[in-house]
Design a protein around this motif. Structure first.
Motif, short mmCIF file in Angstrom:
data_model
loop_
_atom_site.label_atom_id
_atom_site.label_comp_id
_atom_site.label_asym_id
_atom_site.label_seq_id
_atom_site.Cartn_x
_atom_site.Cartn_y
_atom_site.Cartn_z
N LEU A 158 0.20 55.91 -70.31
CA LEU A 158 0.13 54.72 -69.44
C LEU A 158 -1.32 54.35 -69.15
O LEU A 158 -1.71 53.19 -69.25
CB LEU A 158 0.83 54.99 -68.10
CG LEU A 158 2.36 54.81 -67.99
CD1 LEU A 158 2.82 55.15 -66.58
CD2 LEU A 158 2.78 53.38 -68.33
N LEU A 159 -2.11 55.37 -68.78
CA LEU A 159 -3.51 55.14 -68.43
C LEU A 159 -4.30 54.54 -69.59
O LEU A 159 -5.12 53.65 -69.40
CB LEU A 159 -4.16 56.48 -68.08
CG LEU A 159 -4.25 56.88 -66.63
CD1 LEU A 159 -4.77 58.31 -66.54
CD2 LEU A 159 -5.16 55.96 -65.82
N GLU A 161 -6.37 49.49 -62.64
CA GLU A 161 -6.07 50.72 -63.40
C GLU A 161 -4.56 50.84 -63.56
O GLU A 161 -3.81 50.47 -62.66
CB GLU A 161 -6.59 51.95 -62.64
CG GLU A 161 -8.10 52.00 -62.51
CD GLU A 161 -8.77 52.57 -63.76
OE1 GLU A 161 -8.07 52.87 -64.74
OE2 GLU A 161 -10.01 52.72 -63.74
N LYS A 162 -4.11 51.42 -64.69
CA LYS A 162 -2.65 51.46 -64.93
C LYS A 162 -1.95 52.53 -64.07
O LYS A 162 -0.77 52.45 -63.80
CB LYS A 162 -2.34 51.75 -66.40
CG LYS A 162 -3.11 50.95 -67.40
CD LYS A 162 -2.58 49.55 -67.59
CE LYS A 162 -3.26 48.91 -68.78
NZ LYS A 162 -3.93 49.83 -69.70
N VAL A 178 5.35 50.63 -57.26
CA VAL A 178 4.71 51.32 -56.13
C VAL A 178 5.69 52.37 -55.59
O VAL A 178 6.83 52.05 -55.27
CB VAL A 178 4.36 50.33 -54.99
CG1 VAL A 178 3.71 51.07 -53.83
CG2 VAL A 178 3.45 49.22 -55.50
N VAL A 179 5.22 53.62 -55.51
CA VAL A 179 6.08 54.69 -54.97
C VAL A 179 5.41 55.27 -53.73
O VAL A 179 4.29 55.78 -53.79
CB VAL A 179 6.30 55.81 -56.00
CG1 VAL A 179 7.27 56.85 -55.44
CG2 VAL A 179 6.86 55.23 -57.29
N ASP A 180 6.09 55.15 -52.60
CA ASP A 180 5.55 55.68 -51.34
C ASP A 180 6.05 57.12 -51.15
O ASP A 180 7.00 57.54 -51.80
CB ASP A 180 6.03 54.80 -50.18
CG ASP A 180 5.16 54.99 -48.94
OD1 ASP A 180 4.16 55.71 -49.02
OD2 ASP A 180 5.50 54.41 -47.88
N HIS A 204 1.56 48.79 -64.11
CA HIS A 204 0.71 49.61 -63.24
C HIS A 204 1.59 50.45 -62.33
O HIS A 204 2.60 49.97 -61.82
CB HIS A 204 -0.18 48.71 -62.38
CG HIS A 204 -1.25 48.01 -63.17
ND1 HIS A 204 -2.55 47.92 -62.74
CD2 HIS A 204 -1.21 47.39 -64.38
CE1 HIS A 204 -3.27 47.25 -63.64
NE2 HIS A 204 -2.47 46.92 -64.64
N LEU A 205 1.18 51.70 -62.14
CA LEU A 205 1.92 52.61 -61.27
C LEU A 205 0.98 53.03 -60.15
O LEU A 205 -0.11 53.56 -60.40
CB LEU A 205 2.38 53.84 -62.08
CG LEU A 205 3.00 54.99 -61.30
CD1 LEU A 205 4.31 54.57 -60.62
CD2 LEU A 205 3.27 56.18 -62.22
N LEU A 206 1.41 52.79 -58.91
CA LEU A 206 0.61 53.21 -57.75
C LEU A 206 1.43 54.24 -56.96
O LEU A 206 2.53 53.94 -56.51
CB LEU A 206 0.29 52.01 -56.84
CG LEU A 206 -0.40 52.35 -55.51
CD1 LEU A 206 -1.77 52.99 -55.75
CD2 LEU A 206 -0.52 51.11 -54.62
#
Length: 739
Positions: free
Chosen positions: A307-308, A352-353, A433-435, A457-459
């Motif tokens: 992913l990055l 950033e991914k 987005v994962v909290d 993108h994964l945050l």
């Protein structure tokens, strides 16, 4: 006297006054039919017997200083009742699904003493009974057959010392093959039947004559030791440690364990690989993994690096954006400027991914997340929001004004645990987005990252100082390791309005090793009490009386007791009993159901204690909390409304998947937030007390924290930094994969 001096006692089981699920030890009252109406106390292994059944009990007479004469049961058999009264009690006891007391009455009125023969031999005749249609008749006949088959398996299993609830589960898993599996392959039970660990399977194996040093036993023991290690949070065990643990568990020679470990291969579910020593330095250790954890660790590292590094970008608009303008526009939308470290986090997530955002309470993680989502939406991006628990997902949805779901629902997990979304069918998302990402264990993180499409993108957002996930791994910490290729921002500045909160300032004090301030604050209190039993009583008083009186909070909905451990005088187990009595006491008009040592009532706060992929729309997971909304004694079903507003039915024989949740352990509270939190911290939990445990408990509270217990124990928790990392090689695989 019967066999070898045992006495025989016949009687009808009237009621069970106490039952211990684990040992099968039961105290019950039986009617011996002497006509005086006196009931006799019997004690011993009676699990599985239902009120209303006629029992033939073999055992010994004795007397008890408090309860007088009583009978200790060695073993028992069920005798079908012979009198009309007995048959009516037997059928009306809820033993057979679909027959409650009223229908039992009708059936017995119609057929008299022939009732049981008719259900057994000519069940079609049940339609003669007024109000029983063919559909109900069929159900009754099927339930009777199943009951009979289960009884047969039960009798065999009781002979080898297995409790009834487990016998039911074995029967459900293997049906008519149950006896053969138990006799010939007992160690399969440990791997395949929830609730049977190696120790129970080992007891059965001993009873059916499998030798102590058989390779089957040793291999099963090695796999059990590994699965215990994953339950404890480790992804692997160093080979030396695994061998030592297994020798201790199995009480066999080290040489035999080493030989059997050599024979365990991929097919049998075990992989060995050299990894860097967890202590750092150039040493290597031989890591022994269970296959699913090995696969997941390799796969998660590879997916993250892919992913990055991937060439695609589903948020291209942010590559050459004028950030001053974008952030100025954002401030007009949100009404506040971002602090410099928050700005850095927003830019990172959108350029950033893969990115990680971490930090403690009051440092603006939530506001940063909201800002990321606002900007992505302004560019028409598809944003997907998720969190590991229902409560955390609800909070994320409120914060961003967009839908959020649990990770399980997002991936649409299917029975067996496979996800509908994966590498071949990724999510339709530009930004995920994962909290509460500190809760992501290795297996779930792997499933999630697989489903993120290339270029998206994964945050990941979470507080790395909290306890690590309940499941194996330390994913968030590994992503933040010094050599990790994943870019991260740690928010450290506490915002002015948060500095007014005793909850926030004390959380940071605890995290930096300073005891909390417990005087003069409107939202953080200590009730000092050194005696653990007194502390338990005081905890109940605080929850049921003091907090509602002073703060107007509802003890069931708004207040959560978080205990360092389950056992002990002020542990979650004891507190649940006391809190249930205070908050949901027994009432004559309130239906209830005993199961093992617990009684379930409508209104009870409960939690699921295993992952069950078969329940609900996408499974019900360990830690899901809900309230019992209905209890049907005829259909033998209890209904729970979960935090995610889903109604989940539980058959009475599945109630060992539920525990009361008036008090839960701090580990189980991760990812949840409650208006008020009450934390008993006593010397009896001394071994468990450590900084990240207390920090996690305090950070669960939105408005109010009440500590109950000893200042010394609180000091111990604040001083003790948890020893050692979990065994995981994700950080090493990430840094190696990124080179």
């Amino acid at each position: 006297m019967g066999e070898s001096g045992l006495a025989v006692l016949d009687g009808v089981l009237e009621r069970i006054t106490y039952a211990n699920e684990d040992t099968g030890y039961t105290v019950a009252r039986v009617d011996t039919g002497r006509g005086s109406g006196d009931l006799l106390t019997v004690v011993g292994a009676l699990l599985g017997a239902q009120p209303g059944e006629s029992l033939r009990m073999h055992g010994r007479w004795g007397s008890h200083p408090q309860y007088g004469r009583q009978f200790t049961i060695e073993h028992y058999t069920t005798v079908l009742p012979a009198t009309i009264q007995g048959i009516r009690r037997y059928l009306g006891s809820g033993l057979i699904k679909g027959i409650g007391p009223r229908i039992a009455e009708r059936i017995v009125d119609h057929f008299g003493t022939d009732t049981l023969e008719i259900i057994e031999g000519e069940p079609k005749r049940l339609v003669e009974v007024p109000g029983l249609g063919p559909k109900r008749t069929k159900l009754i006949a099927a339930a009777w057959e199943e009951q009979k088959a289960i009884k047969e398996v039960m009798v065999f299993l009781q002979g080898v010392g297995v409790s009834t609830s487990i016998a039911v589960r074995i029967y459900k898993g293997y049906g008519d093959a149950s006896i053969s599996v138990v006799k010939n392959e007992p160690y399969r039970l440990a791997a395949e039947v929830w609730g049977i660990g190696f120790l129970t399977a080992d007891r059965i194996a001993q009873a059916v004559g499998i030798p102590h040093d058989s390779p089957e036993r040793v291999k099963a023991g090695l796999q059990y030791a590994l699965s215990q290690a994953t339950d404890g949070g480790n992804c692997y065990l160093p080979q030396e440690r695994l061998i030592a643990d297994s020798v201790k568990l199995l009480q066999v020679d080290t040489g035999l364990v080493i030989d059997c470990l050599g024979e365990l291969t991929d097919e049998e579910g075990v992989v060995r690989e050299d990894v860097p020593s967890p202590d750092g330095g150039d040493d290597r250790v031989k890591a022994v993994y269970l296959v699913p954890f090995h696969r997941a660790e390799i796969s998660l590292a590879a997916q993250l690096v892919r992913l990055l590094r991937g060439p695609e970008d589903r948020l291209p608009a942010f590559r050459d954006v004028e950030w001053d303008k974008a952030l100025a526009w954002l401030a007009t939308r949100t009404g506040a400027d971002l602090a410099p470290e928050q700005q850095q986090a927003v830019r990172l997530a959108l350029t950033e991914k893969v990115a990680v955002l971490t930090g403690g309470p009051g440092c603006g993680k939530s506001f940063t997340v909201r800002s990321v989502v606002e900007l992505a939406r302004a560019k028409k991006a598809k944003v997907v929001l998720a969190a590991p628990t229902g409560r955390a997902a609800k909070r994320l949805a409120e914060l961003t004004g967009a839908d959020a779901s649990t990770v399980h629902r997002l991936l649409e997990l299917k029975p067996g645990g496979d996800a509908a979304y994966d590498k071949d069918r990724p999510l339709d998302a530009d930004l995920v987005v994962v909290d509460e990402a500190s809760m992501l264990d290795l297996l779930l993180a792997n499933k999630l990252v697989k489903a993120v499409p290339p270029g998206a993108h994964l945050l990941l957002v979470g507080d790395v100082d909290q306890l690590p996930s309940v499941g194996a791994g330390e994913v968030l910490r590994d992503l933040l390791a010094p050599d990790s290729p994943v870019p991260a921002v740690r928010l450290t500045r506490i915002f002015r309005q948060a500095q007014q909160s005793g909850v926030v300032t004390n959380a940071h004090r605890i995290n930096s090793g300073v005891p909390p301030v417990t005087q003069g604050l409107p939202d953080f209190f200590l009730f000092a009490e050194d005696d653990a039993e007194e502390a338990a009583r005081l905890t109940v008083d605080v929850v049921a009386r003091r907090i509602p009186a002073r703060f107007g909070l509802d003890p069931r909905r708004d207040v959560q007791v978080l205990a360092p451990m389950h056992r002990g005088p002020a542990g979650a187990g004891v507190l649940n009993g006391l809190l249930q009595q205070a908050v949901t006491p027994a009432r004559p008009d309130l239906p209830e159901r005993r199961f093992g040592g617990r009684t379930f009532r409508v209104g009870d706060k409960v939690t699921q204690i295993r992952n069950n992929y078969e329940k609900g729309a996408n499974g019900v997971f360990n830690g899901t909390v809900g309230v019992v909304t209905a209890l049907d004694t005829v259909e033998q079903r209890l209904t729970v409304r979960t935090d995610e507003d889903e109604e989940i039915p539980y058959d009475f024989d599945e109630l060992d998947e539920l525990a009361h949740a008036y008090a839960v352990t701090i580990h189980r509270s991760q990812g949840s937030e409650y208006p008020a939190v009450v934390i008993p911290v006593t010397n009896s939990a001394w071994m468990m007390l450590q900084r990240n445990l207390l920090y996690t408990a305090v950070t669960r509270a939105k408005r109010l924290v009440v500590l109950v217990g000893s200042r010394r124990a609180i000091g111990q928790a604040v001083r003790t930094v948890s020893a050692g990392r979990r065994f995981t090689a994700l950080d090493h695989r990430l840094s190696r994969g990124a080179k």
